[in-house]
Design a protein around this motif. Structure first.
Motif, PDB file in Angstrom:
ATOM      1  N   THR A  81       0.841  -1.204   0.000  1.00  0.00           N
ATOM      2  CA  THR A  81       0.000   0.000   0.000  1.00  0.00           C
ATOM      3  C   THR A  81       0.876   1.254   0.000  1.00  0.00           C
ATOM      4  O   THR A  81       0.411   2.338  -0.362  1.00  0.00           O
ATOM      5  CB  THR A  81      -0.968   0.037   1.205  1.00  0.00           C
ATOM      6  OG1 THR A  81      -0.223   0.087   2.421  1.00  0.00           O
ATOM      7  CG2 THR A  81      -1.892  -1.176   1.198  1.00  0.00           C
ATOM      8  N   ASP A  82       2.143   1.096   0.385  1.00  0.00           N
ATOM      9  CA  ASP A  82       3.106   2.183   0.310  1.00  0.00           C
ATOM     10  C   ASP A  82       3.510   2.351  -1.151  1.00  0.00           C
ATOM     11  O   ASP A  82       3.930   1.385  -1.805  1.00  0.00           O
ATOM     12  CB  ASP A  82       4.338   1.845   1.170  1.00  0.00           C
ATOM     13  CG  ASP A  82       5.450   2.847   0.984  1.00  0.00           C
ATOM     14  OD1 ASP A  82       5.315   3.978   1.485  1.00  0.00           O
ATOM     15  OD2 ASP A  82       6.456   2.489   0.318  1.00  0.00           O
ATOM     16  N   ARG A  83       3.399   3.565  -1.663  1.00  0.00           N
ATOM     17  CA  ARG A  83       3.622   3.813  -3.087  1.00  0.00           C
ATOM     18  C   ARG A  83       5.025   3.376  -3.547  1.00  0.00           C
ATOM     19  O   ARG A  83       5.157   2.700  -4.566  1.00  0.00           O
ATOM     20  CB  ARG A  83       3.382   5.282  -3.415  1.00  0.00           C
ATOM     21  CG  ARG A  83       3.512   5.580  -4.884  1.00  0.00           C
ATOM     22  CD  ARG A  83       2.991   6.973  -5.227  1.00  0.00           C
ATOM     23  NE  ARG A  83       2.813   7.113  -6.643  1.00  0.00           N
ATOM     24  CZ  ARG A  83       1.832   6.600  -7.370  1.00  0.00           C
ATOM     25  NH1 ARG A  83       0.905   5.883  -6.778  1.00  0.00           N
ATOM     26  NH2 ARG A  83       1.759   6.771  -8.663  1.00  0.00           N
ATOM     27  N   GLU A  84       6.068   3.740  -2.839  1.00  0.00           N
ATOM     28  CA  GLU A  84       7.436   3.389  -3.260  1.00  0.00           C
ATOM     29  C   GLU A  84       7.648   1.877  -3.254  1.00  0.00           C
ATOM     30  O   GLU A  84       8.283   1.327  -4.157  1.00  0.00           O
ATOM     31  CB  GLU A  84       8.477   4.082  -2.380  1.00  0.00           C
ATOM     32  CG  GLU A  84       9.906   3.803  -2.805  1.00  0.00           C
ATOM     33  CD  GLU A  84      10.214   4.134  -4.272  1.00  0.00           C
ATOM     34  OE1 GLU A  84      10.987   3.363  -4.886  1.00  0.00           O
ATOM     35  OE2 GLU A  84       9.682   5.121  -4.807  1.00  0.00           O
ATOM     36  N   THR A  85       7.093   1.191  -2.262  1.00  0.00           N
ATOM     37  CA  THR A  85       7.200  -0.270  -2.217  1.00  0.00           C
ATOM     38  C   THR A  85       6.472  -0.884  -3.406  1.00  0.00           C
ATOM     39  O   THR A  85       6.982  -1.796  -4.057  1.00  0.00           O
ATOM     40  CB  THR A  85       6.642  -0.812  -0.893  1.00  0.00           C
ATOM     41  OG1 THR A  85       7.372  -0.225   0.180  1.00  0.00           O
ATOM     42  CG2 THR A  85       6.754  -2.323  -0.823  1.00  0.00           C
ATOM     43  N   ALA A  86       5.282  -0.373  -3.698  1.00  0.00           N
ATOM     44  CA  ALA A  86       4.508  -0.872  -4.845  1.00  0.00           C
ATOM     45  C   ALA A  86       5.271  -0.656  -6.145  1.00  0.00           C
ATOM     46  O   ALA A  86       5.273  -1.527  -7.024  1.00  0.00           O
ATOM     47  CB  ALA A  86       3.141  -0.201  -4.902  1.00  0.00           C
ATOM     48  N   VAL A  87       5.952   0.465  -6.271  1.00  0.00           N
ATOM     49  CA  VAL A  87       6.756   0.744  -7.471  1.00  0.00           C
ATOM     50  C   VAL A  87       7.865  -0.300  -7.599  1.00  0.00           C
ATOM     51  O   VAL A  87       8.102  -0.844  -8.682  1.00  0.00           O
ATOM     52  CB  VAL A  87       7.337   2.181  -7.425  1.00  0.00           C
ATOM     53  CG1 VAL A  87       8.427   2.371  -8.473  1.00  0.00           C
ATOM     54  CG2 VAL A  87       6.237   3.218  -7.614  1.00  0.00           C
TER      55      VAL A  87
ATOM     56  N   THR B 191      -0.836  -1.948 -12.373  1.00  0.00           N
ATOM     57  CA  THR B 191      -0.328  -0.587 -12.250  1.00  0.00           C
ATOM     58  C   THR B 191       0.048  -0.401 -10.786  1.00  0.00           C
ATOM     59  O   THR B 191      -0.289  -1.255  -9.949  1.00  0.00           O
ATOM     60  CB  THR B 191      -1.389   0.458 -12.629  1.00  0.00           C
ATOM     61  OG1 THR B 191      -2.456   0.410 -11.677  1.00  0.00           O
ATOM     62  CG2 THR B 191      -1.924   0.239 -14.042  1.00  0.00           C
ATOM     63  N   VAL B 192       0.693   0.683 -10.464  1.00  0.00           N
ATOM     64  CA  VAL B 192       1.017   0.954  -9.064  1.00  0.00           C
ATOM     65  C   VAL B 192      -0.270   0.985  -8.247  1.00  0.00           C
ATOM     66  O   VAL B 192      -0.346   0.399  -7.167  1.00  0.00           O
ATOM     67  CB  VAL B 192       1.809   2.275  -8.927  1.00  0.00           C
ATOM     68  CG1 VAL B 192       1.931   2.690  -7.473  1.00  0.00           C
ATOM     69  CG2 VAL B 192       3.183   2.137  -9.559  1.00  0.00           C
ATOM     70  N   ASP B 193      -1.300   1.617  -8.777  1.00  0.00           N
ATOM     71  CA  ASP B 193      -2.558   1.720  -8.033  1.00  0.00           C
ATOM     72  C   ASP B 193      -3.270   0.378  -7.860  1.00  0.00           C
ATOM     73  O   ASP B 193      -3.776   0.084  -6.777  1.00  0.00           O
ATOM     74  CB  ASP B 193      -3.497   2.744  -8.686  1.00  0.00           C
ATOM     75  CG  ASP B 193      -2.981   4.164  -8.527  1.00  0.00           C
ATOM     76  OD1 ASP B 193      -2.299   4.445  -7.511  1.00  0.00           O
ATOM     77  OD2 ASP B 193      -3.242   4.994  -9.412  1.00  0.00           O
TER      78      ASP B 193
ATOM     79  N   ARG C 216      -1.377  -1.526  -5.229  1.00  0.00           N
ATOM     80  CA  ARG C 216      -1.597  -0.968  -3.890  1.00  0.00           C
ATOM     81  C   ARG C 216      -2.962  -1.364  -3.337  1.00  0.00           C
ATOM     82  O   ARG C 216      -3.143  -1.452  -2.126  1.00  0.00           O
ATOM     83  CB  ARG C 216      -1.482   0.547  -3.932  1.00  0.00           C
ATOM     84  CG  ARG C 216      -0.059   1.019  -4.180  1.00  0.00           C
ATOM     85  CD  ARG C 216       0.037   2.504  -4.298  1.00  0.00           C
ATOM     86  NE  ARG C 216      -0.165   3.103  -2.972  1.00  0.00           N
ATOM     87  CZ  ARG C 216      -0.488   4.371  -2.798  1.00  0.00           C
ATOM     88  NH1 ARG C 216      -0.649   5.176  -3.822  1.00  0.00           N
ATOM     89  NH2 ARG C 216      -0.636   4.836  -1.577  1.00  0.00           N
ATOM     90  N   GLN C 217      -3.921  -1.621  -4.224  1.00  0.00           N
ATOM     91  CA  GLN C 217      -5.279  -1.940  -3.792  1.00  0.00           C
ATOM     92  C   GLN C 217      -5.618  -3.422  -3.886  1.00  0.00           C
ATOM     93  O   GLN C 217      -6.761  -3.809  -3.633  1.00  0.00           O
ATOM     94  CB  GLN C 217      -6.279  -1.140  -4.635  1.00  0.00           C
ATOM     95  CG  GLN C 217      -6.137   0.351  -4.447  1.00  0.00           C
ATOM     96  CD  GLN C 217      -6.937   1.142  -5.466  1.00  0.00           C
ATOM     97  OE1 GLN C 217      -7.766   0.600  -6.180  1.00  0.00           O
ATOM     98  NE2 GLN C 217      -6.687   2.439  -5.534  1.00  0.00           N
TER      99      GLN C 217
END
Length: 97
Positions: free
Chosen positions: A7-13, A41-43, A46-47
């Motif tokens: 859910t952390d954006r950088e981790t998801a990237v 996608t990143v989103d 994350r979800q």
């Protein structure tokens, strides 16, 4: 290995980069880009609600394993010739964390 917070954006990237590198090789081998992780996608990552565990080498994420999700598998981009451990052993270890 340690649990990753996708859910952390950088981790998801980081996870998405790793997935794309690993699955791009598989897509090339089988001649199809219709693999679900290649559509992430990143989103969406994350979800997704899945638990991920990551393997790090020198502080860099080099492998990841989701604890659920039939569309994802243990991935190691650039580590195809290095034996790190089986998915079953890694998941068993992670489930005790």
């Amino acid at each position: 290995m340690r649990e990753l917070d996708v859910t952390d954006r950088e981790t998801a990237v980081q996870v998405l980069r790793l997935e794309r590198r690993a699955y791009a090789v598989e897509a090339q081998i089988i001649g199809s880009t219709a693999l679900p992780p290649l559509r992430d996608t990143v989103d969406t990552l994350r979800q997704c609600g899945e638990r991920f565990f990551g393997y790090f080498q020198d502080g860099r994420l080099v492998g990841q394993s989701p604890m659920s999700g039939a569309d994802r598998r243990f991935t190691f981009a650039g580590w195809s010739l290095t034996w790190i451990g089986s998915v079953k052993e890694s998941r068993a270890h992670c489930s005790t964390l």
